[in-house]
Design a protein around this motif. Structure first.
Motif, PDB file in Angstrom:
ATOM      1  N   ASN A 143       0.822  -1.239   0.024  1.00  0.00           N
ATOM      2  CA  ASN A 143       0.186  -0.140  -0.088  1.00  0.00           C
ATOM      3  C   ASN A 143       0.991   1.271   0.242  1.00  0.00           C
ATOM      4  O   ASN A 143       1.418   1.399   0.999  1.00  0.00           O
ATOM      5  N   GLY A 144       1.109   1.651  -1.161  1.00  0.00           N
ATOM      6  CA  GLY A 144       2.130   2.956  -1.286  1.00  0.00           C
ATOM      7  C   GLY A 144       2.901   2.513  -2.347  1.00  0.00           C
ATOM      8  O   GLY A 144       2.939   1.804  -3.160  1.00  0.00           O
ATOM      9  N   LYS A 145       4.136   3.110  -2.049  1.00  0.00           N
ATOM     10  CA  LYS A 145       5.254   3.172  -3.059  1.00  0.00           C
ATOM     11  C   LYS A 145       6.068   1.678  -3.020  1.00  0.00           C
ATOM     12  O   LYS A 145       5.882   1.309  -2.116  1.00  0.00           O
ATOM     13  N   TYR A 146       6.506   1.271  -4.214  1.00  0.00           N
ATOM     14  CA  TYR A 146       7.221  -0.073  -4.603  1.00  0.00           C
ATOM     15  C   TYR A 146       8.451   0.482  -5.117  1.00  0.00           C
ATOM     16  O   TYR A 146       8.334   0.794  -6.389  1.00  0.00           O
ATOM     17  N   ARG A 147       9.499   0.705  -4.691  1.00  0.00           N
ATOM     18  CA  ARG A 147      10.644   1.070  -5.252  1.00  0.00           C
ATOM     19  C   ARG A 147      11.934   0.210  -5.204  1.00  0.00           C
ATOM     20  O   ARG A 147      12.130  -0.338  -4.267  1.00  0.00           O
ATOM     21  N   GLN A 148      12.640   0.106  -6.409  1.00  0.00           N
ATOM     22  CA  GLN A 148      13.778  -0.659  -6.427  1.00  0.00           C
ATOM     23  C   GLN A 148      15.084   0.052  -6.703  1.00  0.00           C
ATOM     24  O   GLN A 148      14.835   1.208  -7.623  1.00  0.00           O
ATOM     25  N   TYR A 149      16.341   0.020  -6.348  1.00  0.00           N
ATOM     26  CA  TYR A 149      17.504   0.600  -6.504  1.00  0.00           C
ATOM     27  C   TYR A 149      18.573  -0.197  -6.897  1.00  0.00           C
ATOM     28  O   TYR A 149      18.722  -1.120  -6.776  1.00  0.00           O
ATOM     29  N   TYR A 150      19.529   0.579  -7.727  1.00  0.00           N
ATOM     30  CA  TYR A 150      20.744   0.124  -8.294  1.00  0.00           C
ATOM     31  C   TYR A 150      21.778   0.234  -6.892  1.00  0.00           C
ATOM     32  O   TYR A 150      21.388   0.811  -5.838  1.00  0.00           O
ATOM     33  N   ARG A 151      22.847  -0.456  -6.887  1.00  0.00           N
ATOM     34  CA  ARG A 151      23.889  -0.368  -5.754  1.00  0.00           C
ATOM     35  C   ARG A 151      24.211   1.031  -5.564  1.00  0.00           C
ATOM     36  O   ARG A 151      24.775   1.337  -4.879  1.00  0.00           O
ATOM     37  N   SER A 152      24.341   1.783  -6.764  1.00  0.00           N
ATOM     38  CA  SER A 152      24.871   3.198  -6.701  1.00  0.00           C
ATOM     39  C   SER A 152      23.807   3.993  -5.921  1.00  0.00           C
ATOM     40  O   SER A 152      24.098   5.244  -5.920  1.00  0.00           O
ATOM     41  N   GLY A 153      22.669   3.378  -5.732  1.00  0.00           N
ATOM     42  CA  GLY A 153      21.535   4.145  -5.191  1.00  0.00           C
ATOM     43  C   GLY A 153      20.630   5.114  -6.083  1.00  0.00           C
ATOM     44  O   GLY A 153      19.583   5.486  -5.584  1.00  0.00           O
ATOM     45  N   LYS A 154      20.762   4.818  -7.370  1.00  0.00           N
ATOM     46  CA  LYS A 154      19.723   5.531  -8.448  1.00  0.00           C
ATOM     47  C   LYS A 154      18.638   4.791  -8.429  1.00  0.00           C
ATOM     48  O   LYS A 154      18.585   3.410  -8.066  1.00  0.00           O
ATOM     49  N   LEU A 155      17.529   5.324  -8.776  1.00  0.00           N
ATOM     50  CA  LEU A 155      16.313   4.611  -8.842  1.00  0.00           C
ATOM     51  C   LEU A 155      16.195   3.435  -9.973  1.00  0.00           C
ATOM     52  O   LEU A 155      16.668   4.100 -11.089  1.00  0.00           O
ATOM     53  N   LYS A 156      15.898   2.259  -9.883  1.00  0.00           N
ATOM     54  CA  LYS A 156      15.728   1.489 -10.847  1.00  0.00           C
ATOM     55  C   LYS A 156      14.181   1.224 -11.266  1.00  0.00           C
ATOM     56  O   LYS A 156      14.115   0.840 -12.451  1.00  0.00           O
ATOM     57  N   SER A 157      13.244   1.201 -10.196  1.00  0.00           N
ATOM     58  CA  SER A 157      11.795   0.721 -10.601  1.00  0.00           C
ATOM     59  C   SER A 157      10.947   1.740  -9.572  1.00  0.00           C
ATOM     60  O   SER A 157      11.532   1.963  -8.683  1.00  0.00           O
ATOM     61  N   ASP A 158       9.623   2.084 -10.122  1.00  0.00           N
ATOM     62  CA  ASP A 158       8.778   2.643  -9.228  1.00  0.00           C
ATOM     63  C   ASP A 158       7.360   2.478  -9.589  1.00  0.00           C
ATOM     64  O   ASP A 158       7.161   2.346 -10.756  1.00  0.00           O
ATOM     65  N   GLN A 159       6.595   1.970  -8.564  1.00  0.00           N
ATOM     66  CA  GLN A 159       5.250   1.682  -8.848  1.00  0.00           C
ATOM     67  C   GLN A 159       4.336   1.948  -7.534  1.00  0.00           C
ATOM     68  O   GLN A 159       5.150   1.931  -6.434  1.00  0.00           O
TER      69      GLN A 159
END
Length: 246
Positions: free
Chosen positions: A115-131
């Motif tokens: 319920n809310g944000k689902y986010r994945q990140y690269y090891r560098s800390g940059k955003l990989k995915s967002d839903q």
């Protein structure tokens, strides 16, 4: 009398463990790991250690269920994931980490449901995915990003039932896939009754498919959820994109 009952209850609790000393109970689990309860199952902290003595989890408990901060660890001692639980269910932001320590994922939960944000990140800390989710239902498409910040195009779909299911009948679906999509599978559930309701596979030939609604399937909600499992040239694992049509 009450004091006697309390002493007996404590004694019985300790018997179920290999040791019970100063509010600390220990037992060896079938896989050889060690479980330690600090306090009691009514209210305390449960820790699991590997055979080698590495801390694998540290879980606050109440009434024998996770209730509070729950942290899980890799064998190298770094945190694997952490989340707050309430009445045995995830309730808050769950954070997962790479084995090297960098944050890999953040998922918001409410009483066990996304319920809310689902986010994945690269090891560098940059955003990989967002839903975004609402009580385990995906809202809109999953957005994916390359490590340089550019958007990775996803599946694009046109659904003929955009104005909702009005009656029984056959509804056509047109699927337009972006060139970066290597393969995909299409599923639907309709009308949506519950989260545990199974999806039905839609056969798609040359980008065309259909779903057929029978009278027995009509409900007051009259919703359709279309789900695409797809692979891109950037990643060989299947990903999920949802479109909910009312």
């Amino acid at each position: 009398m009450r004091h006697t009952i309390a002493i007996l209850a404590c004694a019985l609790l300790c018997i179920s463990f290999n040791a019970c000393d100063n509010g600390i109970s220990k037992q060896t689990l079938p896989d050889g790991s060690l479980e330690i309860i600090e306090g009691s199952l009514v209210k305390g902290v449960k820790k699991i250690y590997s055979r080698d003595g590495a801390l694998l989890s540290n879980i606050e408990i109440k009434d024998s269920m996770p209730n509070g901060m729950c942290v899980y660890y890799y064998s190298n001692g770094k945190a694997k994931s952490s989340v707050v639980a309430r009445m045995g269910k995830k309730d808050g932001v769950e954070t997962e980490y790479y084995i090297t320590g960098e944050k890999s994922k953040e998922v918001s939960f409410h009483m066990g449901k996304r319920n809310g944000k689902y986010r994945q990140y690269y090891r560098s800390g940059k955003l990989k995915s967002d839903q975004t989710y609402a009580m385990s239902k995906g809202l809109g498409d999953l957005k994916e990003y390359a490590e340089d910040g550019s958007i990775i195009p996803l599946a694009q779909m046109e659904v003929a039932v955009a104005n909702g299911i009005k009656s029984v009948g056959k509804y056509d679906i047109t699927v337009n896939m972006n060139p970066v999509i290597n393969t995909y599978r299409l599923y639907a559930k309709y009308p949506i009754v519950s989260d545990t309701q199974p999806y039905k596979k839609i056969r798609v030939i040359n980008g065309k498919g259909s779903i057929e609604i029978y009278r027995s399937q009509l409900t007051s909600k009259r919703e359709v959820e279309i789900v695409v499992f797809y692979k891109t040239k950037f990643d060989n694992e299947y990903k999920v994109s949802r479109i909910v049509t009312l």
